[in-house]
Scaffold this motif. Structure first.
Motif, PDB file in Angstrom:
ATOM      1  N   PHE A 106      41.139  41.421  45.135  1.00 29.54           N
ATOM      2  CA  PHE A 106      39.758  41.428  44.648  1.00 29.54           C
ATOM      3  C   PHE A 106      39.643  40.465  43.469  1.00 29.54           C
ATOM      4  CE2 PHE A 106      39.356  45.267  47.062  1.00 29.54           C
ATOM      5  CZ  PHE A 106      37.998  45.497  47.250  1.00 29.54           C
ATOM      6  N   THR A 130      38.358  39.872  48.621  1.00 31.91           N
ATOM      7  CA  THR A 130      36.965  40.242  48.366  1.00 31.91           C
ATOM      8  C   THR A 130      36.526  39.771  46.990  1.00 31.91           C
ATOM      9  OG1 THR A 130      37.201  42.223  49.731  1.00 31.91           O
ATOM     10  CG2 THR A 130      35.322  42.156  48.231  1.00 31.91           C
ATOM     11  N   LEU A 168      36.999  50.328  44.574  1.00 27.47           N
ATOM     12  CA  LEU A 168      38.033  49.307  44.435  1.00 27.47           C
ATOM     13  C   LEU A 168      39.430  49.859  44.701  1.00 27.47           C
ATOM     14  CD1 LEU A 168      36.743  47.698  41.093  1.00 27.47           C
ATOM     15  CD2 LEU A 168      36.339  46.855  43.422  1.00 27.47           C
ATOM     16  N   ALA A 171      42.457  48.074  46.515  1.00 24.03           N
ATOM     17  CA  ALA A 171      43.009  46.819  46.003  1.00 24.03           C
ATOM     18  C   ALA A 171      44.504  46.934  45.705  1.00 24.03           C
ATOM     19  CB  ALA A 171      42.264  46.406  44.743  1.00 24.03           C
ATOM     20  N   ILE A 174      44.114  42.672  41.562  1.00 23.08           N
ATOM     21  CA  ILE A 174      42.776  42.370  41.064  1.00 23.08           C
ATOM     22  C   ILE A 174      42.885  41.266  40.027  1.00 23.08           C
ATOM     23  CG2 ILE A 174      40.929  43.237  39.560  1.00 23.08           C
ATOM     24  CD1 ILE A 174      40.916  45.784  41.110  1.00 23.08           C
TER      25      ILE A 174
END
Length: 310
Positions: A106, A130, A168, A171, A174
């Motif tokens: 992410f 993403t 989230l 993930a 990140i």
């Protein structure tokens, strides 16, 4: 003396403009992929077009503050992190993840989607990449780029990490280009991540570390180092952190999905936030007119009077 290089199949060709070809070398497979990824990113996101991407960010970022004579928040500053530095950072982040092959990436504050696309090209093992961007105009711009350059590994979300319905927890890694985030937003980011990330998730930030505890949950710093970044004066300090304890639990995503308000309710919440922020929006006039009419009715004001007040 200037040189230039270009990629020809799996050959790296080095040239000197004054005398032409001077050397070539056969690249290993992973080196060929790396050069190809850099070239693809620069083709999709032409470095010479950065001002176009910057302008897209200002449509729903800077200008609404400038028009009111206010100083735009620093967190709306558009900037592009160098791809070579990003490649080094994510390579290191992968080594700190407990899984030998993390798959989910992410980018929070993904802008035009450049690093999301770069992650998918530089690291094919990241099969889900993403981007999350809060500015609608920039998200729409990024979506238009993605529609012209489809990539099954890449998806984009218009939203904020403070949104309790943005999950989230899947993930593995990140990234947040946090160089311009003020302290209160860094705290919100840390609290949001520790509320829902699985233990072991790796979080990368720039200039500021998120290590420490919030609400009894902990994130530890596992590495920090400097990378090239002309946008902030030449060097950025990168912090790589790992979630130790968090509020994540089995079934969390399903619980959030079940509690998610309807689309109409979410739209109404968005309008309220826009009004609270003194935003111009297409629904504001209708809402204020309805509030005015309801107040007039409650006070028994004749319709001919409040109708004439439109």
């Amino acid at each position: 003396m200037s040189h230039a290089w270009f990629l020809l199949s799996s050959l790296l060709v080095l040239t000197r403009p004054s005398s032409g070809f001077i050397a070539f070398a056969r690249l290993r497979p992973h080196e060929s992929t790396l050069f190809s990824a850099y070239d693809t990113v620069d083709t999709i996101f032409n470095p010479d077009d950065v001002e176009t991407r910057n302008a897209a960010s200002r449509t729903s970022g800077y200008w609404r503050y400038v028009q009111k004579g206010k100083e735009p928040p620093l967190e709306f500053t558009y900037g592009e992190f160098p791809i070579s530095s990003f490649e080094r950072v994510i390579k290191s982040a992968i080594t700190h993840h407990p899984s030998p092959s993390p798959t989910t990436f992410f980018d929070l504050g993904s802008g035009a989607g450049r690093l999301v696309v770069a992650a998918s090209l530089l690291f094919p093992s990241l099969t889900s990449c993403t981007g999350v961007e809060i500015l609608p105009s920039l998200h729409e711009f990024a979506s238009s780029i993605l529609s012209s350059n489809p990539n099954p590994s890449v998806s984009l979300i218009c939203g904020s990490w403070t949104d309790p319905y943005l999950y989230l927890g899947d993930a593995d890694i990140i990234f947040c280009y946090s160089s311009c985030l003020p302290p209160e937003h860094r705290y919100d980011l840390k609290a949001s991540l520790l509320r829902q990330l699985k233990p072991g998730t790796v979080v990368v930030t720039t200039e500021y570390s998120l290590s420490g505890t919030v609400n009894g949950y902990e994130m530890e710093e596992v590495e920090s180092f400097d990378v090239d970044n002309d946008l902030v004066g030449g060097i950025s300090t990168v912090y790589i952190q790992r979630v130790v304890t968090s509020g994540w639990f089995e079934g969390m995503k399903e619980k959030i999905d079940a509690e998610r308000p309807s689309s109409d309710a979410l739209a109404a919440m968005k309008v309220v936030r826009e009004i609270e922020d003194e935003e111009e929006c297409s629904n504001s006039a209708f809402i204020f007119k309805t509030m005015w009419e309801n107040n007039c009715k409650m006070l028994n004001v004749p319709p001919r009077i409040w109708n004439e007040s439109d």
